[in-house]
Design a protein around this motif. Structure first.
Motif, PDB file in Angstrom:
ATOM      1  N   MET A 225       1.098  -1.095  -0.094  1.00 17.06           N
ATOM      2  CA  MET A 225      -0.098  -0.346  -0.160  1.00 17.06           C
ATOM      3  C   MET A 225       0.963   1.450  -0.263  1.00 17.06           C
ATOM      4  N   MET A 226       0.844   2.331  -1.076  1.00 20.21           N
ATOM      5  CA  MET A 226       1.660   3.609  -0.677  1.00 20.21           C
ATOM      6  C   MET A 226       0.827   4.486   0.627  1.00 20.21           C
ATOM      7  N   ASN A 227       2.878   4.692   0.376  1.00 15.09           N
ATOM      8  CA  ASN A 227       2.306   5.383   2.079  1.00 15.09           C
ATOM      9  C   ASN A 227       4.354   6.057   1.568  1.00 15.09           C
ATOM     10  N   TYR A 228       4.253   6.998  -0.046  1.00 19.52           N
ATOM     11  CA  TYR A 228       5.515   7.798   0.489  1.00 19.52           C
ATOM     12  C   TYR A 228       5.502   8.938   0.999  1.00 19.52           C
ATOM     13  N   PHE A 229       4.382   9.409   1.446  1.00 17.53           N
ATOM     14  CA  PHE A 229       4.449  10.767   2.274  1.00 17.53           C
ATOM     15  C   PHE A 229       4.408  10.458   3.483  1.00 17.53           C
ATOM     16  N   ARG A 230       4.322   9.612   3.934  1.00 11.34           N
ATOM     17  CA  ARG A 230       4.427   9.156   4.998  1.00 11.34           C
ATOM     18  C   ARG A 230       5.662   8.825   5.358  1.00 11.34           C
ATOM     19  N   GLN A 231       6.897   7.782   4.667  1.00 12.59           N
ATOM     20  CA  GLN A 231       8.169   7.490   4.878  1.00 12.59           C
ATOM     21  C   GLN A 231       9.557   8.922   4.500  1.00 12.59           C
ATOM     22  N   ALA A 232       8.900   9.838   3.746  1.00 11.27           N
ATOM     23  CA  ALA A 232       9.465  10.599   3.254  1.00 11.27           C
ATOM     24  C   ALA A 232       9.485  11.978   4.891  1.00 11.27           C
ATOM     25  N   VAL A 233       8.164  11.904   5.414  1.00 13.60           N
ATOM     26  CA  VAL A 233       7.846  12.972   7.012  1.00 13.60           C
ATOM     27  C   VAL A 233       8.924  11.942   7.828  1.00 13.60           C
ATOM     28  N   VAL A 234       9.238  10.110   8.395  1.00 13.20           N
ATOM     29  CA  VAL A 234       9.904   9.855   8.863  1.00 13.20           C
ATOM     30  C   VAL A 234      11.706   9.726   8.168  1.00 13.20           C
ATOM     31  N   LYS A 235      11.907   9.883   7.563  1.00 12.43           N
ATOM     32  CA  LYS A 235      12.847  10.279   6.968  1.00 12.43           C
ATOM     33  C   LYS A 235      13.799  11.643   6.706  1.00 12.43           C
ATOM     34  N   GLY A 236      12.735  12.702   6.996  1.00 12.76           N
ATOM     35  CA  GLY A 236      13.092  14.244   7.338  1.00 12.76           C
ATOM     36  C   GLY A 236      13.526  15.111   6.061  1.00 12.76           C
ATOM     37  N   ASP A 237      12.481  14.307   4.774  1.00 11.52           N
ATOM     38  CA  ASP A 237      12.901  14.628   3.695  1.00 11.52           C
ATOM     39  C   ASP A 237      12.124  16.261   3.568  1.00 11.52           C
ATOM     40  N   PHE A 238      12.277  16.526   2.660  1.00 13.61           N
ATOM     41  CA  PHE A 238      11.943  18.879   2.526  1.00 13.61           C
ATOM     42  C   PHE A 238      10.477  17.944   1.893  1.00 13.61           C
ATOM     43  N   LEU A 239       9.440  18.812   2.386  1.00 12.81           N
ATOM     44  CA  LEU A 239       7.893  18.016   1.524  1.00 12.81           C
ATOM     45  C   LEU A 239       7.347  18.683   0.755  1.00 12.81           C
ATOM     46  N   ILE A 240       6.816  18.123   0.153  1.00 11.21           N
ATOM     47  CA  ILE A 240       5.800  19.145  -1.372  1.00 11.21           C
ATOM     48  C   ILE A 240       4.835  18.376  -1.363  1.00 11.21           C
ATOM     49  N   THR A 241       3.301  19.130  -1.286  1.00 12.86           N
ATOM     50  CA  THR A 241       2.639  18.753  -1.998  1.00 12.86           C
ATOM     51  C   THR A 241       1.468  19.818  -2.188  1.00 12.86           C
ATOM     52  N   ALA A 242       0.912  19.456  -2.858  1.00 11.98           N
ATOM     53  CA  ALA A 242      -0.225  20.004  -3.712  1.00 11.98           C
ATOM     54  C   ALA A 242      -1.538  20.264  -3.273  1.00 11.98           C
TER      55      ALA A 242
ATOM     56  N   GLN B 108       0.432  13.941  13.478  1.00 13.63           N
ATOM     57  CA  GLN B 108       2.235  13.989  13.368  1.00 13.63           C
ATOM     58  C   GLN B 108       2.884  14.620  11.535  1.00 13.63           C
ATOM     59  N   PHE B 109       1.727  15.617  10.827  1.00 15.75           N
ATOM     60  CA  PHE B 109       2.567  16.925  10.331  1.00 15.75           C
ATOM     61  C   PHE B 109       1.135  18.449  10.162  1.00 15.75           C
ATOM     62  N   PHE B 110       2.039  19.079   9.423  1.00 18.66           N
ATOM     63  CA  PHE B 110       1.302  20.493   9.726  1.00 18.66           C
ATOM     64  C   PHE B 110       0.878  21.001   8.988  1.00 18.66           C
ATOM     65  N   GLN B 111      -0.275  21.928   8.364  1.00 13.75           N
ATOM     66  CA  GLN B 111       0.158  22.588   7.000  1.00 13.75           C
ATOM     67  C   GLN B 111      -0.426  23.776   7.688  1.00 13.75           C
ATOM     68  N   SER B 112       0.084  24.698   7.011  1.00 13.67           N
ATOM     69  CA  SER B 112      -0.063  25.959   7.154  1.00 13.67           C
ATOM     70  C   SER B 112      -1.463  26.796   6.398  1.00 13.67           C
ATOM     71  N   GLN B 113      -1.937  28.011   7.038  1.00 14.09           N
ATOM     72  CA  GLN B 113      -2.593  28.384   6.430  1.00 14.09           C
ATOM     73  C   GLN B 113      -2.202  29.187   5.460  1.00 14.09           C
TER      74      GLN B 113
ATOM     75  N   GLN C 111       9.914  22.395   7.002  1.00 18.56           N
ATOM     76  CA  GLN C 111       9.865  21.318   6.237  1.00 18.56           C
ATOM     77  C   GLN C 111       9.321  21.086   5.340  1.00 18.56           C
ATOM     78  N   GLY C 112       8.103  22.183   4.775  1.00 14.19           N
ATOM     79  CA  GLY C 112       8.736  21.712   3.273  1.00 14.19           C
ATOM     80  C   GLY C 112       7.509  22.782   2.690  1.00 14.19           C
ATOM     81  N   ILE C 113       6.681  22.665   1.713  1.00 16.15           N
ATOM     82  CA  ILE C 113       6.232  23.846   0.613  1.00 16.15           C
ATOM     83  C   ILE C 113       4.490  23.068   0.377  1.00 16.15           C
ATOM     84  N   HIS C 114       2.940  23.826   0.821  1.00 15.81           N
ATOM     85  CA  HIS C 114       1.950  22.789  -0.338  1.00 15.81           C
ATOM     86  C   HIS C 114       1.484  24.680  -1.271  1.00 15.81           C
TER      87      HIS C 114
END
Length: 306
Positions: A1-18, A183-188, A270-273
């Protein structure tokens, strides 16, 4: 089952979401076409749940359609439209359909939307929804009863707004959501980067959870003025509005501003949305101009450096 996002969070990658909105109707073709443009460019696609209380397809249904195309969703879930039974049922259904990432939101008031006769529920709000997810993940329902057919494995996130006038409110809400298991926060939408730096240095730096800064594509001065008038807590500075108003091609200037804001956000978060409402097809171009590599390229780089 896909959960690349969680893996990226655990690894500390700079997160990109849209962000993508579900269709206003039963035909998902446009949503899927736009989402496919983001495949390999973002860690996950955030699917809105009746944003601004405007009627659209279920975020769970839309997220499932994305999964079928190999695109990992972050499914927004609001408390506005569901009581505690419906919230638990939908979370169980989301899990069964393969959805793992849930952004827990209180939801916008119904008077802001296009269904004026609708009645709001709001039996829970976002913090209590996070607590509910924690219970379900542990194998019990809201009443403490054991889930006879298996516990959930939801990866929960929450919203945060560093630009609230009351700093004590920012701190209290952030700390409560941390305690409730976010486990993660997305800002306004961020327009005050000094306030973002203050939030990161004073509150979020030692929290151990990634903060993903919300960056919004302004398409014109009129667009910026509309946001100032209708989006609580956001004040786009006059210099940005003037820059858009004096431009021959305001959209191009809007893209320039987003690229500049991404550079600022990278210093603190740690990322941008990315939110490019009705112009989501521009997100790959924005990422290229900001020097952000495709996700697959980044994965290859990690393998080579291992």
């Amino acid at each position: 089952m896909m959960n690349y996002f969680r893996q990226a969070v655990v690894k500390g990658d700079f997160l990109i979401t849209a962000e993508i909105m579900p269709p206003k109707g039963a035909n998902p073709d446009r949503m899927l076409t736009l989402a496919k443009l983001l495949k390999g460019r973002v860690h996950a696609v955030n699917v809105t749940d009746g944003s601004r209380s405007v009627l659209r397809m279920s975020s769970i249904a839309a997220s499932t359609l994305l999964l079928q195309q190999g695109i990992e969703p972050i499914c927004q879930m609001t408390c506005r439209d569901r009581n505690i039974i419906a919230l638990q049922s939908d979370l169980m259904g989301a899990q069964a359909l393969g959805i793992r990432n849930i952004l827990a939101l209180t939801g916008d008031p119904v008077h802001a939307g296009d269904q004026k006769g609708a009645r709001a529920v709001f039996e829970l709000e976002s913090v209590r929804l996070l607590n509910l997810i924690e219970h379900l993940n542990a194998g019990t329902d809201a009443s403490g009863n054991r889930l006879s057919d298996g516990h959930l494995d939801i990866f929960p996130g929450a919203a945060v707004d560093p630009q609230l006038k009351s700093w004590s409110s920012v701190q209290r809400r952030f700390e409560r959501k941390l305690m409730a298991g976010a486990q993660f926060f997305q800002s306004q939408m961020i327009v005050d980067f000094d306030r973002l730096e203050m939030f990161m240095s004073q509150l979020a730096l030692d929290a151990g959870k990634p903060i993903i800064a919300g960056i919004f594509l302004l398409k014109s001065a009129q667009n910026a003025d509309f946001i100032n008038r209708h989006v609580p807590g956001v004040h786009i500075p006059d210099e940005i509005i003037q820059r858009l108003a004096s431009a021959v091609d305001p959209l191009r200037i809007g893209i320039e501003i987003v690229v500049e804001q991404i550079a600022m956000a990278k210093q603190y978060c740690q990322g941008i949305h990315l939110m490019a409402v009705r112009r989501e097809e521009l997100i790959p171009e924005i990422l290229e101009q900001a020097g952000i590599l495709p996700i697959e390229h980044m994965k290859n780089c990690h393998k080579l450096s291992a």
